[in-house]
Design a protein around this motif. Structure first.
Motif, PDB file in Angstrom:
ATOM      1  N   VAL A   1       0.853  -1.191   0.000  1.00  0.00           N
ATOM      2  CA  VAL A   1       0.000   0.000   0.000  1.00  0.00           C
ATOM      3  C   VAL A   1       0.890   1.243   0.000  1.00  0.00           C
ATOM      4  CG1 VAL A   1      -1.895   1.202   1.130  1.00  0.00           C
ATOM      5  CG2 VAL A   1      -1.710  -1.286   1.335  1.00  0.00           C
ATOM      6  N   ASP A   2       0.690   2.045  -1.035  1.00  0.00           N
ATOM      7  CA  ASP A   2       1.442   3.287  -1.173  1.00  0.00           C
ATOM      8  C   ASP A   2       0.743   4.365  -0.348  1.00  0.00           C
ATOM      9  OD1 ASP A   2       2.561   5.668  -1.970  1.00  0.00           O
ATOM     10  OD2 ASP A   2       2.682   5.106  -4.084  1.00  0.00           O
ATOM     11  N   LEU A   3       1.472   4.874   0.637  1.00  0.00           N
ATOM     12  CA  LEU A   3       0.893   5.852   1.566  1.00  0.00           C
ATOM     13  C   LEU A   3       1.306   7.273   1.206  1.00  0.00           C
ATOM     14  CD1 LEU A   3       1.946   4.017   4.857  1.00  0.00           C
ATOM     15  CD2 LEU A   3      -0.354   4.032   3.901  1.00  0.00           C
ATOM     16  N   SER A   4       1.908   7.471   0.002  1.00  0.00           N
ATOM     17  CA  SER A   4       2.488   8.806  -0.209  1.00  0.00           C
ATOM     18  C   SER A   4       1.449   9.914  -0.140  1.00  0.00           C
ATOM     19  CB  SER A   4       3.329   8.878  -1.483  1.00  0.00           C
ATOM     20  OG  SER A   4       2.864   7.997  -2.441  1.00  0.00           O
ATOM     21  N   GLY A   5       0.141   9.558  -0.352  1.00  0.00           N
ATOM     22  CA  GLY A   5      -0.899  10.573  -0.206  1.00  0.00           C
ATOM     23  C   GLY A   5      -1.049  11.096   1.217  1.00  0.00           C
ATOM     24  N   VAL A   6      -0.545  10.354   2.207  1.00  0.00           N
ATOM     25  CA  VAL A   6      -0.793  10.758   3.602  1.00  0.00           C
ATOM     26  C   VAL A   6       0.441  10.728   4.497  1.00  0.00           C
ATOM     27  CG1 VAL A   6      -3.191  10.012   3.611  1.00  0.00           C
ATOM     28  CG2 VAL A   6      -1.432   8.413   4.332  1.00  0.00           C
TER      29      VAL A   6
ATOM     30  N   PRO B   1       7.255   2.512   7.762  1.00  0.00           N
ATOM     31  CA  PRO B   1       6.929   2.227   6.368  1.00  0.00           C
ATOM     32  C   PRO B   1       8.224   2.108   5.556  1.00  0.00           C
ATOM     33  CG  PRO B   1       5.640   4.079   7.179  1.00  0.00           C
ATOM     34  CD  PRO B   1       6.673   3.778   8.224  1.00  0.00           C
ATOM     35  N   GLU B   2       8.208   1.213   4.547  1.00  0.00           N
ATOM     36  CA  GLU B   2       9.389   1.080   3.691  1.00  0.00           C
ATOM     37  C   GLU B   2       9.525   2.342   2.855  1.00  0.00           C
ATOM     38  OE1 GLU B   2       9.593  -2.639   1.566  1.00  0.00           O
ATOM     39  OE2 GLU B   2       8.513  -3.650   3.175  1.00  0.00           O
ATOM     40  N   ASN B   3      10.734   2.845   2.731  1.00  0.00           N
ATOM     41  CA  ASN B   3      10.994   4.102   2.005  1.00  0.00           C
ATOM     42  C   ASN B   3      10.145   5.246   2.546  1.00  0.00           C
ATOM     43  OD1 ASN B   3      12.758   2.848   0.191  1.00  0.00           O
ATOM     44  ND2 ASN B   3      11.024   2.174  -1.050  1.00  0.00           N
ATOM     45  N   GLY B   4       9.667   5.100   3.726  1.00  0.00           N
ATOM     46  CA  GLY B   4       8.847   6.161   4.297  1.00  0.00           C
ATOM     47  C   GLY B   4       7.413   6.176   3.832  1.00  0.00           C
ATOM     48  N   ASN B   5       7.079   5.399   2.778  1.00  0.00           N
ATOM     49  CA  ASN B   5       5.699   5.532   2.296  1.00  0.00           C
ATOM     50  C   ASN B   5       5.027   4.264   1.781  1.00  0.00           C
ATOM     51  OD1 ASN B   5       6.870   5.171  -0.168  1.00  0.00           O
ATOM     52  ND2 ASN B   5       6.827   7.333  -0.729  1.00  0.00           N
ATOM     53  N   VAL B   6       5.614   3.095   2.000  1.00  0.00           N
ATOM     54  CA  VAL B   6       4.948   1.864   1.557  1.00  0.00           C
ATOM     55  C   VAL B   6       4.825   0.914   2.738  1.00  0.00           C
ATOM     56  CG1 VAL B   6       5.139  -0.198   0.108  1.00  0.00           C
ATOM     57  CG2 VAL B   6       5.747   2.046  -0.825  1.00  0.00           C
ATOM     58  N   VAL B   7       3.645   0.354   2.914  1.00  0.00           N
ATOM     59  CA  VAL B   7       3.484  -0.678   3.930  1.00  0.00           C
ATOM     60  C   VAL B   7       2.914  -1.923   3.252  1.00  0.00           C
ATOM     61  CG1 VAL B   7       1.231   0.208   4.720  1.00  0.00           C
ATOM     62  CG2 VAL B   7       2.562  -1.264   6.213  1.00  0.00           C
ATOM     63  N   ILE B   8       3.576  -3.049   3.493  1.00  0.00           N
ATOM     64  CA  ILE B   8       3.084  -4.309   2.937  1.00  0.00           C
ATOM     65  C   ILE B   8       2.165  -4.950   3.967  1.00  0.00           C
ATOM     66  CG2 ILE B   8       3.737  -6.627   2.163  1.00  0.00           C
ATOM     67  CD1 ILE B   8       6.329  -5.388   1.080  1.00  0.00           C
ATOM     68  N   VAL B   9       0.944  -5.230   3.526  1.00  0.00           N
ATOM     69  CA  VAL B   9      -0.012  -5.897   4.413  1.00  0.00           C
ATOM     70  C   VAL B   9      -0.268  -7.269   3.806  1.00  0.00           C
ATOM     71  CG1 VAL B   9      -2.191  -5.688   5.648  1.00  0.00           C
ATOM     72  CG2 VAL B   9      -1.049  -3.618   4.816  1.00  0.00           C
ATOM     73  N   ASN B  10       0.244  -8.295   4.447  1.00  0.00           N
ATOM     74  CA  ASN B  10       0.042  -9.659   3.940  1.00  0.00           C
ATOM     75  C   ASN B  10      -1.437 -10.017   4.014  1.00  0.00           C
ATOM     76  OD1 ASN B  10       2.755 -10.031   3.411  1.00  0.00           O
ATOM     77  ND2 ASN B  10       3.163 -11.161   5.301  1.00  0.00           N
ATOM     78  N   GLY B  11      -1.818 -11.077   3.291  1.00  0.00           N
ATOM     79  CA  GLY B  11      -3.199 -11.537   3.367  1.00  0.00           C
ATOM     80  C   GLY B  11      -3.568 -11.789   4.823  1.00  0.00           C
ATOM     81  N   SER B  12      -4.796 -11.484   5.198  1.00  0.00           N
ATOM     82  CA  SER B  12      -5.296 -11.734   6.556  1.00  0.00           C
ATOM     83  C   SER B  12      -4.437 -11.069   7.631  1.00  0.00           C
ATOM     84  CB  SER B  12      -5.435 -13.247   6.818  1.00  0.00           C
ATOM     85  OG  SER B  12      -6.301 -13.820   5.861  1.00  0.00           O
ATOM     86  N   GLU B  13      -4.028  -9.849   7.334  1.00  0.00           N
ATOM     87  CA  GLU B  13      -3.343  -9.031   8.347  1.00  0.00           C
ATOM     88  C   GLU B  13      -4.027  -7.674   8.421  1.00  0.00           C
ATOM     89  OE1 GLU B  13       1.343 -10.407   8.427  1.00  0.00           O
ATOM     90  OE2 GLU B  13       0.832  -8.521   7.462  1.00  0.00           O
ATOM     91  N   GLY B  14      -3.787  -6.968   9.506  1.00  0.00           N
ATOM     92  CA  GLY B  14      -4.243  -5.589   9.610  1.00  0.00           C
ATOM     93  C   GLY B  14      -3.119  -4.751  10.187  1.00  0.00           C
ATOM     94  N   VAL B  15      -3.068  -3.489   9.809  1.00  0.00           N
ATOM     95  CA  VAL B  15      -2.072  -2.594  10.419  1.00  0.00           C
ATOM     96  C   VAL B  15      -2.745  -1.280  10.800  1.00  0.00           C
ATOM     97  CG1 VAL B  15      -0.126  -3.531   9.083  1.00  0.00           C
ATOM     98  CG2 VAL B  15      -1.347  -1.512   8.245  1.00  0.00           C
ATOM     99  N   ILE B  16      -2.150  -0.610  11.748  1.00  0.00           N
ATOM    100  CA  ILE B  16      -2.461   0.807  11.943  1.00  0.00           C
ATOM    101  C   ILE B  16      -1.184   1.574  11.665  1.00  0.00           C
ATOM    102  CG2 ILE B  16      -3.192   2.629  13.522  1.00  0.00           C
ATOM    103  CD1 ILE B  16      -4.898   0.676  14.997  1.00  0.00           C
ATOM    104  N   VAL B  17      -1.306   2.568  10.797  1.00  0.00           N
ATOM    105  CA  VAL B  17      -0.200   3.489  10.535  1.00  0.00           C
ATOM    106  C   VAL B  17      -0.472   4.722  11.398  1.00  0.00           C
ATOM    107  CG1 VAL B  17       1.048   4.807   8.798  1.00  0.00           C
ATOM    108  CG2 VAL B  17      -0.078   2.648   8.157  1.00  0.00           C
ATOM    109  N   PHE B  18       0.466   5.018  12.291  1.00  0.00           N
ATOM    110  CA  PHE B  18       0.353   6.203  13.156  1.00  0.00           C
ATOM    111  C   PHE B  18       1.127   7.317  12.482  1.00  0.00           C
ATOM    112  CE2 PHE B  18      -0.268   2.474  15.716  1.00  0.00           C
ATOM    113  CZ  PHE B  18      -1.278   2.817  16.603  1.00  0.00           C
ATOM    114  N   LEU B  19       0.427   8.374  12.091  1.00  0.00           N
ATOM    115  CA  LEU B  19       1.070   9.438  11.296  1.00  0.00           C
ATOM    116  C   LEU B  19       1.779  10.447  12.194  1.00  0.00           C
ATOM    117  CD1 LEU B  19      -1.856   9.937   8.794  1.00  0.00           C
ATOM    118  CD2 LEU B  19       0.280   8.683   8.396  1.00  0.00           C
TER     119      LEU B  19
END
Ligand SMILES: *[C@@H]1O[C@H](CO)[C@@H](O)[C@H](O)[C@H]1NC(C)=O
Ligand SMILES: *[C@@H]1O[C@H](CO)[C@@H](O)[C@H](O)[C@H]1NC(C)=O
Ligand SMILES: *[C@@H]1O[C@H](CO)[C@@H](O)[C@H](O)[C@H]1NC(C)=O
Ligand SMILES: *[C@@H]1O[C@H](CO)[C@@H](O)[C@H](O)[C@H]1NC(C)=O
Ligand SMILES: *[C@@H]1O[C@H](CO)[C@@H](O)[C@H](O)[C@H]1NC(C)=O
Ligand SMILES: *[C@@H]1O[C@H](CO)[C@@H](O)[C@H](O)[C@H]1NC(C)=O
Ligand SMILES: *[C@@H]1O[C@H](CO)[C@@H](O)[C@H](O)[C@H]1NC(C)=O
Ligand SMILES: *[C@@H]1O[C@H](CO)[C@@H](O)[C@H](O)[C@H]1NC(C)=O
Ligand SMILES: *[C@@H]1O[C@H](CO)[C@@H](O)[C@H](O)[C@H]1NC(C)=O
Ligand SMILES: *[C@@H]1O[C@H](CO)[C@@H](O)[C@H](O)[C@H]1NC(C)=O
Ligand SMILES: *[C@@H]1O[C@H](CO)[C@@H](O)[C@H](O)[C@H]1NC(C)=O
Ligand SMILES: *[C@@H]1O[C@H](CO)[C@@H](O)[C@H](O)[C@H]1NC(C)=O
Length: 514
Positions: A447-452, A496-514
């Motif tokens: 998931v590319d997070l560069s928007g946020v 996040p990888e490179n500051g803006n990508v998070v890999i979410v494997n199948g059947s996982e959840g994450v919270i990104v704290f900005l």
């Protein structure tokens, strides 16, 4: 070979790798938009506990259940308040308070059905296991058409629990199922409304209750296809006329094992599905709006994924955690204020065609005592969802949430949380299916997070060995398991990888704290 390996290694450092599905978060406003939710209630994740089995979960005054105490404390640590607790459910409607009785006594049929639950003042000591900041829903008997039984139960709550810890009084459980049983055939929502008005007027006067002390509704059936017992209908019938309604609630069970037809579709792949979850929750939105239009909150007073005590190999898996997290965050985004996850055990009288035998329910979030069914007392594999939801809600009481559709990744549920006016957290739940036997990267999404994303963003991850896993030790929140109620292992906070990508494997959840 060597080159390919080097290339793959390099890719892993500079962006999403080749096998991954990619998704981008759309840009998200930095302050909450008009259509974000109301402020989230810190007790969004709350509990309903089947009245007859209350002591199985709480222990008693002299021997409180330490697992329950530890798990509830995990929630309080994250939100600043204990979850609400509603000792209620079907067995409240055959309960009797007797001030000379022992704390809790069950009268049972030869087949194991509970036809009466008698309780005395000692029952209130059970509640000491919950955090001091926990509020209780004081549910009383409406099934027995004798108002003095309800009066004596409400009076017992008032005598034993301080007023500031009573969230609301509740009359009965699932009154839409009374017709042809404890009420005549043809019993309708208008009959319910008339009874509610009469009983609340009496109880208010008799017990000197303040205005708006009750939660109304508590209906079982989904509010669809001309259903008579709905929040909107009882409002239209004048349920507000006794000035007794604090809020409205209905119950929510997406699937069921009460009969073979519904049992057949209560499968893990059907449950762990964002499209199915949102479509189901959306059925309740008109009722939420009806409550909000008269200035009242709407809560889900009892729920889980599969009614009639859940389903083995479905609701006792880590997949239930994904169902739970997505159902609760999506429900919060449509202004459902709190949700009371039901805990209990199979009720023989609930249905003569149900799939389950007696024992703790297959959906219980924790197994409070050692049993033949589950073995040692411990958290279930879905407990980690409570931690994810609690951290999404946070402790300020000033967070708002929106669901963020990602059209090219329909199995990826995304939620934005603005806390105290600022975009603060992103929850990403990958409901793509990864089983214990699957490849580890099955259904993974980059998931590319560069928007946020801003520099300094951190990530906490909910994971399990697979959606069909029952191994609680293998379920983790931020690297730690909570099998016995306390965090085990080192906490893992990712970046996040490179500051803006998070890999979410199948059947996982994450919270990104900005
Ligand atoms: C994901 O993105 C990477 C880098 O941008 C690209 O190389 C890869 O082909 C993409 N994967 C898919 C499945 O589109
Ligand atoms: C909220 O409003 C924005 C802007 O109008 C829109 O793009 C978005 O889809 C809406 N979200 C929801 C959950 O309705
Ligand atoms: C409380 O529970 C403990 C453990 O189950 C039991 O031994 C004890 O008798 C109970 N106490 C009362 C007063 O019921
Ligand atoms: C869980 O295990 C830890 C470490 O062994 C122990 O300190 C703690 O008391 C246990 N908690 C419960 C509720 O049993
Ligand atoms: C909760 O309140 C009781 C009674 O006031 C007190 O004894 C107990 O220490 C409190 N518990 C916590 C965890 O603060
Ligand atoms: C209602 O309560 C009365 C008085 O305790 C009891 O005799 C009766 O069996 C109850 N009725 C039902 C349907 O539970
Ligand atoms: C409340 O109702 C009970 C009977 O259920 C009665 O004995 C009592 O006097 C009433 N109290 C008031 C204040 O109305
Ligand atoms: C849910 O999802 C599955 C796909 O796994 C689909 O086949 C099913 O019809 C959906 N609906 C329900 C109500 O389960
Ligand atoms: C659940 O799985 C176990 C072990 O594979 C099996 O013995 C049991 O029959 C299954 N239960 C149901 C209801 O499918
Ligand atoms: C979820 O269900 C929808 C149909 O409701 C289906 O299109 C989709 O493929 C399912 N997702 C998964 C992961 O099975
Ligand atoms: C995962 O396991 C469930 C339950 O055993 C099964 O129905 C489903 O087909 C499996 N899915 C995958 C992707 O292996
Ligand atoms: C996700 O899957 C990859 C394999 O693609 C694996 O290396 C990684 O450890 C997994 N991440 C987590 C947190 O399980």
């Amino acid at each position: 070979m060597h080159l390919a390996a080097a290339l793959l290694g390099a890719l892993a450092f500079c962006g999403p790798s080749l096998g991954l599905q990619n998704a981008s978060l759309p840009s998200i406003p930095s302050s909450p938009p008009e259509n974000s939710s109301f402020s989230l209630d810190r007790a969004l994740f709350s509990f309903s506990i089947e009245f007859a089995y209350l002591d199985s979960f709480t222990g008693n005054g002299s021997a409180p259940n330490e697992l329950t105490r530890s798990l509830m404390a995990q929630l309080e640590q994250r939100t600043g308040v204990g979850p609400d607790v509603r000792p209620g459910g079907i067995t409240i409607d055959s309960s009797i308070f007797n001030r000379n009785a022992p704390p809790l006594t069950l009268s049972m049929s030869s087949s194991g059905g509970i036809y009466r639950t008698t309780f005395g003042p000692g029952l209130y000591e059970f509640l000491n296991v919950f955090p001091n900041s926990t509020k209780f829903v004081a549910s009383v008997n409406l099934g027995n058409a004798t108002v003095s039984i309800a009066r004596d139960e409400a009076a017992a709550w008032i005598e034993h629990i301080s007023a500031d810890r009573i969230r609301a009084f509740e009359l009965g459980n699932e009154a839409d199922h009374y017709g042809g049983g404890s009420r005549p055939t043809g019993w309708s929502s208008a009959d319910y409304t008339a009874t509610f008005l009469g009983w609340t007027a009496f109880l208010k006067r008799n017990l000197s209750l303040p205005d708006n002390a009750f939660q109304a509704g508590s209906f079982a059936d989904d509010p669809i296809k001309g259903e008579d017992f709905t929040t909107a209908n009882i409002i239209a019938e004048g349920v507000l006329d006794s000035n007794s309604v604090m809020l409205f609630n209905q119950h929510m069970y997406q699937y069921s094992t009460c009969d073979p037809a519904r049992n057949a579709i209560a499968t893990l792949p059907n449950l762990v599905n964002h499209t199915n979850i949102t479509a189901f929750v959306n059925e309740f939105v008109p009722q939420v709006q009806a409550a909000n239009a008269v200035g009242k909150n709407f809560v889900v007073g009892e729920f889980s994924s599969v009614s009639c005590s859940g389903k083995q190999n479905v609701t006792d898996t880590y997949g239930q955690a994904l169902w739970l997290a997505d159902t609760m965050l999506y429900s919060a985004s449509v202004n459902i204020k709190r949700m009371y996850l039901h805990q209990g055990a199979t009720l023989v009288f609930q249905s003569s065609t149900q799939a389950n035998a007696p024992g703790f329910s297959w959906y219980d979030l924790w197994y409070p005592t050692e049993t033949e069914r589950y073995g040692s007392a411990r958290a279930s594999p879905s407990f980690v969802a409570a931690l994810l939801v609690a951290e999404a809600v946070g402790s300020s009481g000033k967070a708002k949430i929106s669901s963020v559709p990602i059209p090219n990744a329909p199995d990826l549920a995304a939620y934005a949380v603005w806390d105290s006016g600022e975009l603060s957290r992103i929850a990403l739940l990958n409901l793509g299916h990864r089983n214990v036997s699957s490849a580890p990267d099955e259904a993974a999404v980059a998931v590319d997070l560069s928007g946020v994303a801003t520099s300094g963003a951190t990530v906490k991850r909910m994971t399990g060995l697979g959606m069909d896993s029952k191994d609680t030790d293998g379920t983790k929140w931020a690297g730690q398991s909570f099998t016995n109620g306390t965090a085990t292992g080192d906490e893992v906070i990712e970046e996040p990888e490179n500051g803006n990508v998070v890999i979410v494997n199948g059947s996982e959840g994450v919270i990104v704290f900005l």
